[in-house]
Enzyme design. Structure first.
Site, PDB file in Angstrom:
ATOM      1  N   LYS A  91      -9.215  -0.081  -5.849  1.00 39.92           N
ATOM      2  CA  LYS A  91      -9.211   0.495  -4.500  1.00 39.92           C
ATOM      3  C   LYS A  91     -10.477   1.296  -4.271  1.00 39.92           C
ATOM      4  O   LYS A  91     -10.760   2.231  -5.020  1.00 39.92           O
ATOM      5  CB  LYS A  91      -7.978   1.408  -4.349  1.00 39.92           C
ATOM      6  CG  LYS A  91      -7.919   2.186  -3.039  1.00 39.92           C
ATOM      7  CD  LYS A  91      -7.624   1.298  -1.850  1.00 39.92           C
ATOM      8  CE  LYS A  91      -7.755   2.038  -0.532  1.00 39.92           C
ATOM      9  NZ  LYS A  91      -6.668   2.963  -0.275  1.00 39.92           N
ATOM     10  N   HIS A 133       0.871  -1.203   0.000  1.00 42.27           N
ATOM     11  CA  HIS A 133       0.000   0.000   0.000  1.00 42.27           C
ATOM     12  C   HIS A 133       0.896   1.237   0.000  1.00 42.27           C
ATOM     13  O   HIS A 133       1.466   1.599   1.025  1.00 42.27           O
ATOM     14  CB  HIS A 133      -0.899  -0.012   1.245  1.00 42.27           C
ATOM     15  CG  HIS A 133      -1.876   1.125   1.303  1.00 42.27           C
ATOM     16  ND1 HIS A 133      -3.210   0.944   1.609  1.00 42.27           N
ATOM     17  CD2 HIS A 133      -1.734   2.461   1.112  1.00 42.27           C
ATOM     18  CE1 HIS A 133      -3.822   2.116   1.601  1.00 42.27           C
ATOM     19  NE2 HIS A 133      -2.940   3.061   1.308  1.00 42.27           N
ATOM     20  N   HIS A 155      -4.725  -0.928   5.695  1.00 35.31           N
ATOM     21  CA  HIS A 155      -4.180  -0.248   6.885  1.00 35.31           C
ATOM     22  C   HIS A 155      -5.060  -0.379   8.116  1.00 35.31           C
ATOM     23  O   HIS A 155      -5.578   0.601   8.635  1.00 35.31           O
ATOM     24  CB  HIS A 155      -3.856   1.226   6.604  1.00 35.31           C
ATOM     25  CG  HIS A 155      -4.893   1.978   5.797  1.00 35.31           C
ATOM     26  ND1 HIS A 155      -6.215   1.998   6.127  1.00 35.31           N
ATOM     27  CD2 HIS A 155      -4.773   2.726   4.671  1.00 35.31           C
ATOM     28  CE1 HIS A 155      -6.866   2.729   5.243  1.00 35.31           C
ATOM     29  NE2 HIS A 155      -6.012   3.182   4.349  1.00 35.31           N
ATOM     30  N   HIS A 188       1.576   5.367  -1.587  1.00 31.93           N
ATOM     31  CA  HIS A 188       1.203   6.573  -2.339  1.00 31.93           C
ATOM     32  C   HIS A 188       2.465   7.212  -2.892  1.00 31.93           C
ATOM     33  O   HIS A 188       3.366   7.572  -2.128  1.00 31.93           O
ATOM     34  CB  HIS A 188       0.498   7.578  -1.422  1.00 31.93           C
ATOM     35  CG  HIS A 188      -0.780   7.054  -0.849  1.00 31.93           C
ATOM     36  ND1 HIS A 188      -1.999   7.209  -1.460  1.00 31.93           N
ATOM     37  CD2 HIS A 188      -1.013   6.329   0.278  1.00 31.93           C
ATOM     38  CE1 HIS A 188      -2.944   6.623  -0.729  1.00 31.93           C
ATOM     39  NE2 HIS A 188      -2.363   6.080   0.329  1.00 31.93           N
ATOM     40  N   ASN A 207      -5.248   7.449  -5.772  1.00 34.24           N
ATOM     41  CA  ASN A 207      -5.961   8.678  -5.383  1.00 34.24           C
ATOM     42  C   ASN A 207      -5.208   9.931  -5.799  1.00 34.24           C
ATOM     43  O   ASN A 207      -4.850  10.774  -4.994  1.00 34.24           O
ATOM     44  CB  ASN A 207      -6.255   8.692  -3.870  1.00 34.24           C
ATOM     45  CG  ASN A 207      -5.015   8.656  -3.000  1.00 34.24           C
ATOM     46  OD1 ASN A 207      -3.974   8.111  -3.400  1.00 34.24           O
ATOM     47  ND2 ASN A 207      -5.078   9.226  -1.810  1.00 34.24           N
ATOM     48  N   HIS A 263     -10.492   1.202   1.793  1.00 31.07           N
ATOM     49  CA  HIS A 263     -10.248   2.118   2.907  1.00 31.07           C
ATOM     50  C   HIS A 263     -11.505   2.049   3.770  1.00 31.07           C
ATOM     51  O   HIS A 263     -12.473   2.770   3.520  1.00 31.07           O
ATOM     52  CB  HIS A 263      -9.994   3.544   2.407  1.00 31.07           C
ATOM     53  CG  HIS A 263      -9.632   4.481   3.514  1.00 31.07           C
ATOM     54  ND1 HIS A 263      -8.416   5.118   3.598  1.00 31.07           N
ATOM     55  CD2 HIS A 263     -10.318   4.858   4.630  1.00 31.07           C
ATOM     56  CE1 HIS A 263      -8.374   5.860   4.693  1.00 31.07           C
ATOM     57  NE2 HIS A 263      -9.519   5.715   5.335  1.00 31.07           N
ATOM     58  N   ASP A 284       1.457   2.489   3.535  1.00 30.10           N
ATOM     59  CA  ASP A 284       0.623   3.695   3.431  1.00 30.10           C
ATOM     60  C   ASP A 284       1.479   4.953   3.523  1.00 30.10           C
ATOM     61  O   ASP A 284       1.015   5.991   3.999  1.00 30.10           O
ATOM     62  CB  ASP A 284      -0.483   3.704   4.494  1.00 30.10           C
ATOM     63  CG  ASP A 284      -1.600   4.685   4.148  1.00 30.10           C
ATOM     64  OD1 ASP A 284      -1.660   5.138   2.986  1.00 30.10           O
ATOM     65  OD2 ASP A 284      -2.396   5.013   5.051  1.00 30.10           O
TER      66      ASP A 284
END
Ligand code: NCD
Ligand code: ZN
Length: 330
Positions: free
Chosen positions: A94, A12, A165, A14, A40, A131, A237
């Site tokens: 996701k 996971h 997460h 970003h 995202n 999420h 994350d």
């Protein structure tokens, strides 16, 4: 002493785009053989063209490392034809409930209305990453979402569902009850509690969604990770935001942990005499659960203390200023 890890994976991550991507991606590529790349962005990664261009941008920013970007698509109520076309280009989809975290304004507002898409994903074997938070009281948001996981786990028994997460003992308990439920956990949620975020002077660099919870939750997550729980995968994350978005009113949610992940994981597992469980936590479990074959790459760490810089570019990393014992060597 030296430690070697075979094909560590960050399930996971970003990476953002543009200059931020080019700043942060090398930290992940230096330590991991691959990562699940979150969609995202603004606007989100929700079509074939955007997906292709984003993958190319990630691959270019992770050169020269052999690094496998496991691309994800931002959940929309996709139809069968779209999913069939996209199937081979993605690792998973996701799902963000609308407005629960950074860049999720295009997320799902009616969880019941999207079940036709979940049925298609089950049929096509596309994993669902979630999420899982409601809009309730901040400490209860994950727990309030658990009945939704249960409903989907029962209604779609062949759909692989990953609770992303997780931060609570209650989420861990749910893992035991459904064979198609899995979870990722971050490094910071194995280490910190809400006290570290807001118990003293406010610590914006530890502010993230889901927020860190109670000591009992942190301890349960850590015990599960250290025990080699087969349904629990490491997913950092790591979510960078520029310092002026963190040290500010309306502080953005996200902890930038990418530069320190393996050194801190090794130190944590070593301290609990559980180093033998680390390979499964950072690679083996994910490979088993998802049938992955990452680039066969060995990542080495040596004992060579270093101080985590106060900043990388305009981003403050997790554990800034701390001295870590382990260092990743090329
Ligand atoms: C993430 C981000 O900044 O994109 N923030 C966070 O607090 N974890 C989004 C997310 O995973 O919730
Ligand atoms: Zn995230």
């Amino acid at each position: 002493m030296k430690i070697t890890l075979f094909a560590p994976l960050d399930m996971h991550l970003h990476l953002r785009e543009g200059a931020m991507l080019r700043l942060v991606a090398p930290f992940s590529a230096a330590q991991f053989a691959g990562a699940v790349i979150m969609p995202n962005l603004v606007p989100p990664v929700d079509n074939a063209d955007r997906l292709d261009r984003y993958r190319a941008e990630v691959l270019s920013a992770t050169q020269p490392y052999p690094f496998l970007p496991l691309m994800t698509l931002f959940f929309r109520p996709y139809d069968a034809a779209t999913l069939q076309t996209l199937r081979d280009q993605i690792f998973a989809i996701k799902l963000y409930p609308e407005g629960v975290t950074t860049n999720s304004s295009g997320g799902v507002s009616d969880m019941a209305a999207i079940e036709p898409t979940l049925a298609l994903m089950e049929e096509l074997g596309i994993p669902l990453l979630v999420h899982g938070e409601t809009h309730g009281f901040v400490l209860d948001r994950e727990t309030e979402f658990l009945p939704i996981y249960e409903r989907w786990a029962r209604a779609f028994p062949r759909l692989r569902i990953v609770m992303e997460h997780i931060t609570t003992a209650a989420a861990l308990d749910l893992l035991e009850r459904y064979p198609n439920l899995f979870a990722t956990v971050t490094l910071h949620h194995l280490m910190i509690t809400l006290d570290d975020v807001a118990g003293g002077l406010l610590q914006p660099h530890l502010f993230c969604k889901p927020i860190a919870k109670r000591p009992a939750d942190r301890d349960a997550l850590l015990a599960a990770a250290l025990s080699g729980h087969p349904k629990l995968m490491f997913g950092s994350d790591s979510a960078p935001h520029p310092i002026d978005r963190k040290e500010a009113a309306f502080c953005a949610a996200g902890v930038f942990s990418a530069p320190v992940l393996l050194p801190m994981l090794v130190e944590l597992f070593e301290r609990h005499d559980a180093l033998d469980r680390l390979p499964d936590f950072v690679s083996g479990n994910a490979c088993c659960i998802h049938g992955l074959t990452p680039p066969s790459r060995i990542v080495k760490l040596v004992e060579d203390p270093w101080q985590v810089p106060a900043r990388y570019g305009d981003v403050v990393p997790f554990a800034a200023g701390q001295t870590l014992r382990w260092r990743v060597v090329d």
